[in-house]
Design an enzyme around this catalytic site. Structure first.
Site, mmCIF file in Angstrom:
data_model
loop_
_atom_site.group_PDB
_atom_site.id
_atom_site.type_symbol
_atom_site.label_atom_id
_atom_site.label_comp_id
_atom_site.label_asym_id
_atom_site.label_seq_id
_atom_site.Cartn_x
_atom_site.Cartn_y
_atom_site.Cartn_z
ATOM 1 N N ASP A 517 -28.957 69.688 36.220
ATOM 2 C CA ASP A 517 -28.989 69.109 34.880
ATOM 3 C C ASP A 517 -29.048 70.247 33.857
ATOM 4 O O ASP A 517 -29.180 71.420 34.229
ATOM 5 C CB ASP A 517 -30.249 68.226 34.800
ATOM 6 C CG ASP A 517 -30.283 67.359 33.555
ATOM 7 O OD1 ASP A 517 -29.234 67.174 32.912
ATOM 8 O OD2 ASP A 517 -31.378 66.857 33.219
ATOM 9 N N GLU A 520 -25.382 72.950 30.263
ATOM 10 C CA GLU A 520 -24.295 73.204 29.269
ATOM 11 C C GLU A 520 -24.246 74.685 28.872
ATOM 12 O O GLU A 520 -23.160 75.144 28.538
ATOM 13 C CB GLU A 520 -24.503 72.312 28.053
ATOM 14 C CG GLU A 520 -24.284 70.833 28.345
ATOM 15 C CD GLU A 520 -25.368 70.209 29.245
ATOM 16 O OE1 GLU A 520 -26.526 70.681 29.184
ATOM 17 O OE2 GLU A 520 -25.039 69.304 30.023
#
Ligand SMILES: *[C@@H]1O[C@H](CO)[C@@H](O)[C@H](O)[C@H]1NC(C)=O
Ligand SMILES: *[C@@H]1O[C@H](CO)[C@@H](O)[C@H](O)[C@H]1NC(C)=O
Ligand SMILES: *[C@@H]1O[C@H](CO)[C@@H](O)[C@H](O)[C@H]1NC(C)=O
Ligand SMILES: *[C@@H]1O[C@H](CO)[C@@H](O)[C@H](O)[C@H]1NC(C)=O
Ligand SMILES: *[C@@H]1O[C@H](CO)[C@@H](O)[C@H](O)[C@H]1NC(C)=O
Ligand SMILES: *[C@@H]1O[C@H](CO)[C@@H](O)[C@H](O)[C@H]1NC(C)=O
Length: 933
Positions: A517, A520
């Site tokens: 997770d 980005e």
């Protein structure tokens, strides 16, 4: 305004297009746009069409300038000739209000139009006039694979570090694929570190033809069979500055898909719609750039052909769509490296795309079971209780997950010694029950634990594995554990350190898969604890329309240093590189097929991980959006995808959650996940009615695992999609082009979920042909129409397309238990009584079973009244399981007898034309035939 050039000495073997020759005279005498015939498009008069496919030997072009350059603002008369839909934005900057003065300083046309509704940018007020100066083709030489050319800009454009001379390489790679790459002719630029196939030989019979406009430079690509123009980049100038690269094209239709990651309908709107690609942590919202970047589109042409375009570029970019129909690629770094795939059908386009980016990994079978997770399990015991409750109700579950709760102070590779003290025993218990354990892992590594107490940081620092600031210090941001450093996964030494961390943790908690997770990478600060330094990386001349208006919004500074390049170039690859390191670590630790689910993704991600659609909400609309989201990832070559079932944030309702479990049972990656401080939404939390409906639909999924697994094998082997939009199978039926409330598994299983509250029926489109109710075998013969289907709360509509054969299996509560159960084949006959299907079977978890030949592959075939099971490849695994029954849907007359390999067998025949032969007890490894008379 207008410039053109004449060819002085063309080599004789060059064939000019006829138009061009006809217009030569006009060129010589007409130098103003006003004098140009309305009928002749400017293209015709503007210079040269070079028909590339006709080039057979080296050609040299000598150019003479006749007249050139624009002088001052574009004359309005010329500007008004450009229809609104064809106005390509000359001033995309959002930081300034574009005035006539600013616009004309760029030599562009300024015409005010009504602003678009809803604050969207509509028709640009500042746009390029025809023949805006761009590059000129200075030479074009043949190469072994295609062509190489030099493009020269004679006038500066308006972005800094404009590159004067470009090199263009064209490769006719296959008959259905070409590559066009444009870069600085003088020095190398950053290119995406993706291994692409090497081509040795030029395609012999390409189904496309390529032409160039010489001045201004432009590419014209056609499909030869139909003459359809797939690309025409002469509509706006090519711009190639160091940090601003732009190229526009018209599109042959408005049916455009792909370009992720975004929350939208499957079919993109071309109504002045700008899509931004820059990996970003934000709850999925329309028009925002989201977690992943996929610069690829698929387009349906008139007549049912399809093509795809992939821009291999990882920089922050925008793709601006407009109703012409037209498209502009606008990126702020790298090179323009296009791959174009000619299909001609949409399935082939996606296969051809994956031949370049790589086919997806074969997941372990258990990855296709049901997964359960939530944020806010207060302890391992609470997690355990949920898994036990699922078992008590005999609801299928293959994996239990934990979100960040399990960690000690939210630090990776630790678990809470109090609340999660029993985690190792929980994992052991899951394994005993044939289940698996998956936990979350974030890239941010806590940088504030006392020295000597947290090996991951100490060691990462010692080995120099973190992203650095421009000053050469580890860049510090903030994520769950507080201040953190970010591992540089572009450095292969980081992969080794990541592996060592995981190995150490695995000795305590023998996890089976990983959920990566926040990659980005997400940062609770903008840039770093110190912000970002001034400079052209963090403050580029042009910033695409990213959420937060800054590249560093909720991530690290673009100027951060990584081994392979600066973060400016590598940002969109962060999740990909982390997935690569994680999958490789899992293989080394477990020696089995890895299971990784990643939030951030980039082309080729499917080789290493699946994806979930991020932090959605418990709303009906989010359930709908999961379908176009899932289908888009099929297009991106990441078939293992799903959304958080019942919604992540917000509070779900029993009805929403029941409907969502029904839809989610048909996500390739099926996981129910919830946020903290919301009431439980796992199946055991609901009333007996809802719980039973959820259990039933999961059992249906488990009964279809052999089919789903086979679809994944086909995806792994040759890039077929697992879930696919209807238009993939019915490209000639335009009515399917906009459908994204239904989808198919493979070629044949149609899923029509309820997506609205309070419904007891659902409308679904059924393309022409016979469709069978999956559960009963009753048929409906559709002429290509919308049908209203009964859909009480405990029913999901599933239909089988005529001509297909599905392998199903008696379901159990884990994929492991299901694997041993007898199979039941369902044969959906076409009116001509034919059907086809296949089955891939292996041990479900070993590495490279196909590559090593440790698998079985069966083909099922029905023709007339004979069914055969042909074992094309066998392994011992197939001797442990039996085919117990075969059902035929659509047998119009009751047979008088049924023969199994010539021996008579009892059978049942129902009024709805279903013939079933059970009690077969045949080993999967043994071929057989059935005949009904
Ligand atoms: C390409 O685009 C130009 C500019 O819009 C247009 O004039 C020309 O007709 C187009 N060419 C083809 C073959 O469609
Ligand atoms: C093409 O060939 C000519 C003549 O040999 C040469 O001058 C030119 O540089 C070549 N162009 C490219 C792009 O290789
Ligand atoms: C978890 O359960 C075990 C066994 O029932 C018990 O010994 C332990 O105290 C519990 N742990 C917590 C944190 O409740
Ligand atoms: C980051 O800095 C460390 C020293 O602090 C150094 O060892 C490492 O090579 C640097 N990494 C990059 C990508 O610059
Ligand atoms: C660092 O980057 C260089 C240049 O891209 C590459 O050659 C080298 O292998 C990389 N080193 C590691 C350890 O990844
Ligand atoms: C199906 O079986 C029939 C007869 O056994 C055979 O003629 C035909 O070629 C088979 N078709 C396929 C697609 O395997």
């Amino acid at each position: 305004m207008r410039s053109y050039q004449k060819l002085r000495a063309a080599v004789p073997q060059l064939v000019l297009s006829q138009e061009e020759e006809e217009e030569e005279d006009e060129n010589a005498t007409t130098s103003t746009p006003a004098g140009r015939s309305k009928l002749a498009p400017w293209w015709v008069g503007s210079g040269l069409l070079i028909t590339a496919v006709l080039l057979s030997t080296i050609t040299v072009w000598v150019l003479r300038q006749v007249s050139r350059g624009w002088h001052g603002p574009a004359p309005p008369s010329q500007c008004y000739l450009v229809p609104e839909s064809h106005r390509y934005d000359c001033y995309p900057e959002r930081s300034v209000v574009v005035t006539q003065e600013l616009c004309e300083s760029r030599g562009c046309c300024f015409i005010e139009t009504l602003p678009a509704v809803g604050g969207k940018r509509g028709v640009p007020w500042c746009f390029y006039p025809p023949n805006f100066p761009s590059y000129v083709v200075q030479s074009l030489n043949q190469t072994a694979l295609g062509m190489t050319g030099l493009l020269v800009r004679r006038e500066k454009a308006y972005y800094p570090k404009d590159i004067q001379v470009l090199r263009m390489d064209v490769e006719f790679q296959t008959n259905t694929r070409l590559r066009i790459k444009i870069t600085d002719a003088a020095k190398p630029r950053y290119e995406v570190p993706l291994e692409v196939p090497r081509v040795m030989k030029r395609a012999e019979n390409p189904i496309y033809s390529l032409e160039f406009s010489q001045d201004p430079f432009g590419v014209l690509l056609r499909r030869q069979g139909t003459g359809t123009v797939l690309l025409n980049t002469t509509v706006a100038p090519l711009i190639f500055a160091d940090q601003f690269l732009q190229i526009s094209t018209t599109l042959p239709s408005r049916f455009l898909y792909g370009l992720g990651e975004h929350r939208s309908t499957l079919l993109h709107s071309l109504d002045w719609n700008t899509l931004t690609l820059w990996a970003r942590d934000v709850a999925p919202t329309e028009s925002f750039n989201l977690y992943g970047a996929h610069p690829f589109y698929l387009l349906m042409e008139e007549g049912g052909d399809a093509h795809g375009v992939f821009l291999l570029n990882s920089n922050a970019m925008e793709v601006a769509l407009q109703p012409a129909p037209g498209l502009t690629w606008r990126t702020i770094g790298g090179v323009l490296d296009f791959y174009i795939f000619l299909g001609p059908d949409p399935n082939m386009v996606i296969q051809q795309y994956q031949e370049v980016i790589g086919f997806p990994a074969m997941p372990p079978l258990w990855a296709l079971g049901f997964h359960l997770c939530r944020w806010g399990y207060g302890s391992s015991n609470e997690t355990w209780q949920t898994a036990r409750a699922m078992r008590n109700f005999q609801i299928p579950q293959d994996a239990q997950w934990n979100d960040i709760d399990y960690m000690d102070g939210y630090r990776d590779f630790t678990f809470d010694p109090q609340k999660f003290a029993s985690l190792p025993s929980l994992v052991e218990d899951l394994h005993k029950h044939g289940q698996h354990y998956v936990m979350i892992l974030d890239p941010g590594i806590s940088s504030t634990s006392p020295r000597g107490s947290y090996w991951p940081f100490d060691e990462g620092l010692r080995r120099g594995l973190f992203l650095n600031t421009t000053q050469g210090q580890p860049l510090i941001g903030q994520v769950w554990p507080g201040y953190t450093a970010f591992p540089d996964f572009s450095n292969t030494d980081t992969h080794q350190w990541w592996l060592e961390n995981l190995q150490r943790f695995h000795t305590h908690v023998p996890f089976d898969g990983l959920w990566i997770d926040m990659n980005e990478p997400s940062n609770f600060m903008d840039g770093s604890e110190e912000g970002c330094p001034p400079g052209e990386l963090d403050s580029p001349p042009y910033t695409p329309a990213v959420l937060g208006n800054s590249l560093s919004a909720k991530t690290v500074c673009a100027s951060a240093k990584q081994n392979a390049s600066v973060h400016y170039n590598l940002h969109n690859l962060y999740g990909l590189k982390e997935a690569e390191a994680t999958a490789s670590a899992l293989i080394q630790i477990r020696g089995k097929r890895p299971f990784v689910i990643s939030r951030s993704t980039f082309p080729s991600q499917g080789r290493y991980s699946g994806h979930w659609l991020g932090d959605n909400r418990s709303q009906w609309k989010d359930m709908y959006y999961s379908i176009p989201g899932m289908l888009s990832f099929s297009l991106f070559g990441i078939p293992l995808v799903g959304a958080d079932i019942c919604g992540f944030s917000g509070s779900t309702s029993e009805e929403l959650c029941t409907r969502w479990m029904q839809l989610g049972a048909f996500y390739p990656f099926s996981r129910n996940h919830n946020t903290q401080n919301e009431k439980a939404q796992d199946p055991t939390a609901f009333s007996p009615l809802a719980r039973t409906a959820m259990k039933d639909v999961l059992l249906t999924r488990y009964s279809l695992l052999p089919f789903l697994y086979t679809l994944f094998h086909r995806a792994h082997l040759q890039g077929e999609t697992v879930t696919r939009p209807l238009f993939f199978e019915f490209p000639w039926d335009v009515a399917t082009y906009g459908l994204d409330r239904q989808f198919l598994w493979g070629q044949s299983l149609l899923v029509t979920p309820v997506l609205e509250p309070g419904a007891d029926s659902v409308l679904g489109y059924f393309p022409q042909g016979v469709w069978y109710d999956f559960y009963t075998g009753s048929s409906v013969n559709s002429s290509g129409e919308m049908l209203k289907l009964s859909a009480p709360l405990d029913h999901l509509n599933l239909h089988l397309r005529e001509g297909s054969i599905l392998p199903t299996q008696k379901p159990a509560t884990t994929s492991k238990a299901t694997r041993g159960n007898p199979l039941h084949l369902i044969v959906a006959l076409s009116p001509r009584t034919t059907a086809w299907g296949d089955l891939f079977w292996d041990d479900g978890e070993s590495l490279d079973t196909f590559e090593r030949g440790n698998y079985s592959y069966l083909v099922f075939n029905a023709t007339e009244n004979i069914f055969t099971s042909n074992v094309l490849h066998a392994s011992t695994e197939a001797t442990y399981v039996t085919i117990d029954a075969v059902s035929f849907y659509g047998v119009q007359e009751p047979p008088s007898k049924v023969l199994l390999d010539g021996q008579e067998k009892p059978f049942s025949y129902l009024d709805n034309q279903v013939l079933t032969i059970s009690g077969l007890g045949l080993r999967l490894s043994q071929g057989f035939s059935l005949q009904w008379l």
